[in-house]
Design an enzyme around this catalytic site. Structure first.
Site, PDB file in Angstrom:
ATOM      1  N   HIS A   1       0.871  -1.184   0.000  1.00 34.44           N
ATOM      2  CA  HIS A   1       0.000   0.000   0.000  1.00 34.44           C
ATOM      3  C   HIS A   1       0.906   1.231   0.000  1.00 34.44           C
ATOM      4  CE1 HIS A   1      -3.501   2.357   0.594  1.00 34.44           C
ATOM      5  NE2 HIS A   1      -3.847   2.020   1.823  1.00 34.44           N
TER       6      HIS A   1
ATOM      7  N   HIS B   1      -2.174  -1.836 -10.076  1.00 36.47           N
ATOM      8  CA  HIS B   1      -3.160  -1.237  -9.177  1.00 36.47           C
ATOM      9  C   HIS B   1      -4.441  -2.055  -9.221  1.00 36.47           C
ATOM     10  CE1 HIS B   1      -5.673   1.766  -7.226  1.00 36.47           C
ATOM     11  NE2 HIS B   1      -4.536   2.255  -6.770  1.00 36.47           N
TER      12      HIS B   1
ATOM     13  N   ASP C   1       3.154   5.616  -6.863  1.00 36.77           N
ATOM     14  CA  ASP C   1       4.376   5.458  -6.081  1.00 36.77           C
ATOM     15  C   ASP C   1       5.631   5.312  -6.929  1.00 36.77           C
ATOM     16  OD1 ASP C   1       3.275   5.605  -3.527  1.00 36.77           O
ATOM     17  OD2 ASP C   1       2.508   3.572  -3.709  1.00 36.77           O
TER      18      ASP C   1
HETATM   19  N1  CMC Z   1       4.908  -6.820 -10.420  1.00 34.90           N
HETATM   20  C1  CMC Z   1       4.806  -8.029 -11.000  1.00 34.90           C
HETATM   21  N2  CMC Z   1       3.659  -8.710 -11.141  1.00 34.90           N
HETATM   22  C2  CMC Z   1       2.560  -8.122 -10.650  1.00 34.90           C
HETATM   23  C3  CMC Z   1       2.588  -6.854 -10.022  1.00 34.90           C
HETATM   24  C4  CMC Z   1       3.823  -6.207  -9.939  1.00 34.90           C
HETATM   25  N3  CMC Z   1       3.925  -4.996  -9.384  1.00 34.90           N
HETATM   26  N4  CMC Z   1       1.344  -6.523  -9.644  1.00 34.90           N
HETATM   27  C5  CMC Z   1       0.565  -7.542 -10.002  1.00 34.90           C
HETATM   28  N5  CMC Z   1       1.280  -8.501 -10.617  1.00 34.90           N
HETATM   29  C6  CMC Z   1       0.785  -9.731 -11.218  1.00 34.90           C
HETATM   30  C7  CMC Z   1       0.430 -10.775 -10.178  1.00 34.90           C
HETATM   31  O1  CMC Z   1       1.518 -11.603  -9.896  1.00 34.90           O
HETATM   32  C8  CMC Z   1      -0.703 -11.475 -10.855  1.00 34.90           C
HETATM   33  O2  CMC Z   1      -0.154 -12.337 -11.816  1.00 34.90           O
HETATM   34  P1  CMC Z   1      -0.816 -13.796 -12.086  1.00 34.90           P
HETATM   35  O3  CMC Z   1      -2.186 -13.481 -12.634  1.00 34.90           O
HETATM   36  O4  CMC Z   1       0.087 -14.440 -13.055  1.00 34.90           O
HETATM   37  O5  CMC Z   1      -0.872 -14.477 -10.760  1.00 34.90           O
HETATM   38  C9  CMC Z   1      -1.435 -10.379 -11.608  1.00 34.90           C
HETATM   39  O6  CMC Z   1      -0.432  -9.385 -11.881  1.00 34.90           O
HETATM   40  C10 CMC Z   1      -2.562  -9.733 -10.834  1.00 34.90           C
HETATM   41  O7  CMC Z   1      -2.052  -9.331  -9.569  1.00 34.90           O
HETATM   42  P2  CMC Z   1      -2.904  -9.204  -8.261  1.00 34.90           P
HETATM   43  O8  CMC Z   1      -1.999  -9.384  -7.087  1.00 34.90           O
HETATM   44  O9  CMC Z   1      -4.097 -10.091  -8.364  1.00 34.90           O
HETATM   45  O10 CMC Z   1      -3.397  -7.711  -8.348  1.00 34.90           O
HETATM   46  P3  CMC Z   1      -4.049  -6.905  -7.174  1.00 34.90           P
HETATM   47  O11 CMC Z   1      -5.066  -6.020  -7.797  1.00 34.90           O
HETATM   48  O12 CMC Z   1      -4.476  -7.796  -6.075  1.00 34.90           O
HETATM   49  O13 CMC Z   1      -2.809  -6.065  -6.626  1.00 34.90           O
HETATM   50  C11 CMC Z   1      -1.270  -4.353  -6.173  1.00 34.90           C
HETATM   51  C12 CMC Z   1      -2.641  -4.702  -6.772  1.00 34.90           C
HETATM   52  C13 CMC Z   1      -1.080  -2.833  -6.202  1.00 34.90           C
HETATM   53  C14 CMC Z   1      -1.216  -4.809  -4.707  1.00 34.90           C
HETATM   54  C15 CMC Z   1      -0.179  -5.073  -6.991  1.00 34.90           C
HETATM   55  O14 CMC Z   1      -0.217  -4.655  -8.337  1.00 34.90           O
HETATM   56  C16 CMC Z   1       1.218  -4.865  -6.397  1.00 34.90           C
HETATM   57  O15 CMC Z   1       1.629  -5.614  -5.517  1.00 34.90           O
HETATM   58  N6  CMC Z   1       1.975  -3.835  -6.900  1.00 34.90           N
HETATM   59  C17 CMC Z   1       3.273  -3.540  -6.330  1.00 34.90           C
HETATM   60  C18 CMC Z   1       3.104  -2.740  -5.054  1.00 34.90           C
HETATM   61  C19 CMC Z   1       2.681  -1.313  -5.333  1.00 34.90           C
HETATM   62  O16 CMC Z   1       3.225  -0.636  -6.192  1.00 34.90           O
HETATM   63  N7  CMC Z   1       1.698  -0.831  -4.548  1.00 34.90           N
HETATM   64  C20 CMC Z   1       1.215   0.544  -4.638  1.00 34.90           C
HETATM   65  C21 CMC Z   1      -0.197   0.606  -5.068  1.00 34.90           C
HETATM   66  S1  CMC Z   1      -0.720   2.259  -5.505  1.00 34.90           S
HETATM   67  C22 CMC Z   1      -0.694   3.129  -4.015  1.00 34.90           C
HETATM   68  C23 CMC Z   1      -1.670   2.634  -3.018  1.00 34.90           C
HETATM   69  O17 CMC Z   1      -2.848   2.462  -3.323  1.00 34.90           O
HETATM   70  O18 CMC Z   1      -1.250   2.409  -1.888  1.00 34.90           O
END
Ligand code: CMC
Length: 422
Positions: free
Chosen positions: A262, A301, A357
């Protein structure tokens, strides 16, 4: 075609038809079918937990609006305190309302001496500022005997004012403590952003806040002020639904924000870029992410699946800041990483784009903030969003104490075995 949905319980043949409004239908309709029927929705992927009129977000179109105003216009034309007023009150202030609000915020920036001398001084010398910030916010509430009067408008408004005014002071205090520097008192003659930079970085008498940097700070605060039902705001609403006081609820929301998925992501981005260190190592890093070794921080995101409008504004702000501070050497790595990811099918097919971020950490670093402070910088403006959501929740007659149900998957009843027989 009717804007309704019909749900049939195939076990009984019973069915209910409910209206769909703005793409949402009320799940309470399920109660009519079977009061013991629940929807299984881990992480609330398909659940709208409340009705809200604060922030509009369209993830596919990359749209973010506060109270109807596009984020791009607010970032270009407004100030953080004006945006704070807008979020809290629902409309832009008149000139008189704005100056009264600014004056009130400015005159509530001080914190009780005991907060610094007894509370903050008790932390270990290398305590993480975000850990200090979270605890200090919770502790702050204990200084006000009216903190719990959340249903008395005058009192609640005062707590909002106190929190909005004091979070920069607390943030700066945590930083100065971690650096072993004397605390700088708030200066009422400065703007919100200028005052914060002054409390952070003033050493001696000759510190002058650069107007470009103060404006960048303000823009960053505007961009982070609210973002509808994210993890931290949901924590705020859940804790507020138990009628906890706004300080405790804000501390809970800040605790959620602290997590690396987050608000901790900006810190993680700079650590990641530092670890990559050089453009030549970008391809290998991309491959390691694709192989499942960690995530590309600052990418992806839950809602934005096209672009994050905040990231676009931040990238522009970054270049304005670098004009004053000199280039952040990690920018080159960030640009190369972004380019490589955006042309790689792994990221494109999963709709992973730079989020807020990805570039914010580079600006914070150029402004002189240590990496440990980044999430605190996110928490300062987000306090406005959290309090606005608390205010909305308390006025919402449809809300009750948050209490989701679960799908029990554990063992059935079994008899206790004495320890000697296990
Ligand atoms: N790098 C590599 N792979 C990723 C990433 C990433 N940053 N984000 C998602 N994926 C992949 C994930 O492994 C999954 O792949 P598969 O379908 O093969 O299993 C797919 O994309 C979908 O991911 P998810 O975890 O289901 O997506 P989510 O909507 O639950 O997660 C997120 C959103 C922001 C937590 C995630 O994209 C992430 O961990 N990003 C990195 C951390 C980050 O930058 N966070 C800041 C978010 S914006 C500020 C805020 O709101 O706080």
């Amino acid at each position: 075609m009717a804007d309704t949905i019909t749900i049939i319980d195939d076990r009984t043949g019973k069915k209910v038809t409910v209206p769909i409004t703005d793409g949402v239908f009320s799940s309470s309709a399920l109660r009519d079918l079977d009061p013991n029927l629940f929807m299984y929705d881990p992480a609330y992927l398909s659940t709208a937990s409340c009705a809200s009129s604060i922030t509009y977000l369209d993830g596919d179109a990359g749209i973010l609006r506060y109270r109807g105003y596009p984020i791009e216009q607010l970032a270009e034309k407004s100030t953080f305190l004006e945006v704070a007023y807008l979020l809290i009150n629902g409309q832009l202030p008149t000139a008189t309302e704005l100056s009264t609000w600014q004056l009130n915020v400015t005159h509530h920036t001080m914190i009780h001496e005991n907060m610094r001398k007894r509370f903050v001084d008790g932390f270990h010398y290398d305590a993480h500022p975000m850990g200090m910030f979270i605890s200090a916010i919770a502790a702050l509430g204990t200084f006000y005997d009216d903190a719990k009067d959340i249903f008395e408008k005058e009192s609640f408004d005062k707590q909002i004012l106190r929190l909005v005014a004091k979070v920069p002071t607390i943030a700066a205090m945590c930083y100065r403590f971690s650096q072993g520097l004397p605390f700088v008192s708030p200066n009422n003659a400065l703007s919100y952003g200028e005052n914060f930079l002054n409390m952070m970085f003033r050493i001696g008498d000759d510190y002058k806040v650069d107007p470009v940097l103060a404006r960048a700070m303000d823009v960053l605060f505007i961009l982070h002020a609210d973002h509808e039902q994210n993890c931290g705001t949901t924590a705020m609403r859940v804790v507020s639904s138990a009628n906890s006081d706004p300080y405790t609820a804000t501390a809970a929301a800040a605790a959620a924000l602290y997590g690396p998925l987050h608000g901790g992501a900006n810190e993680a981005v700079v650590r990641m870029l530092t670890e990559i260190g050089d453009v030549s190592r970008v391809p290998a890093f991309i491959e390691s992410v694709k192989d499942g070794h960690g995530r590309l921080m600052g990418f992806g995101h839950r809602v934005y699946k096209n672009f994050d409008p905040r990231a676009t504004i931040i990238k522009k702000t970054a270049y304005e800041v670098f004009e004053v501070t000199g280039m952040n050497p990690l920018l080159e790595v960030a640009v190369a990483l972004e380019k490589a990811a955006l042309s790689d099918d792994y990221f494109v097919s999963r709709k992973l784009y730079p989020n807020v971020d990805f570039y914010s950490g580079l600006i914070y670093q150029a402004l002189g903030f240590p990496v440990d402070m980044f999430t605190v910088l996110f928490a300062i403006p987000r306090t406005v969003g959290w309090l606005t959501h608390m205010q909305e929740l308390l006025a919402d007659k449809e809300q009750k104490i948050s209490r989701p149900r679960q799908w029990y998957t554990g063992v059935d009843e079994r008899a206790y075995t004495p320890i000697a027989k296990r």
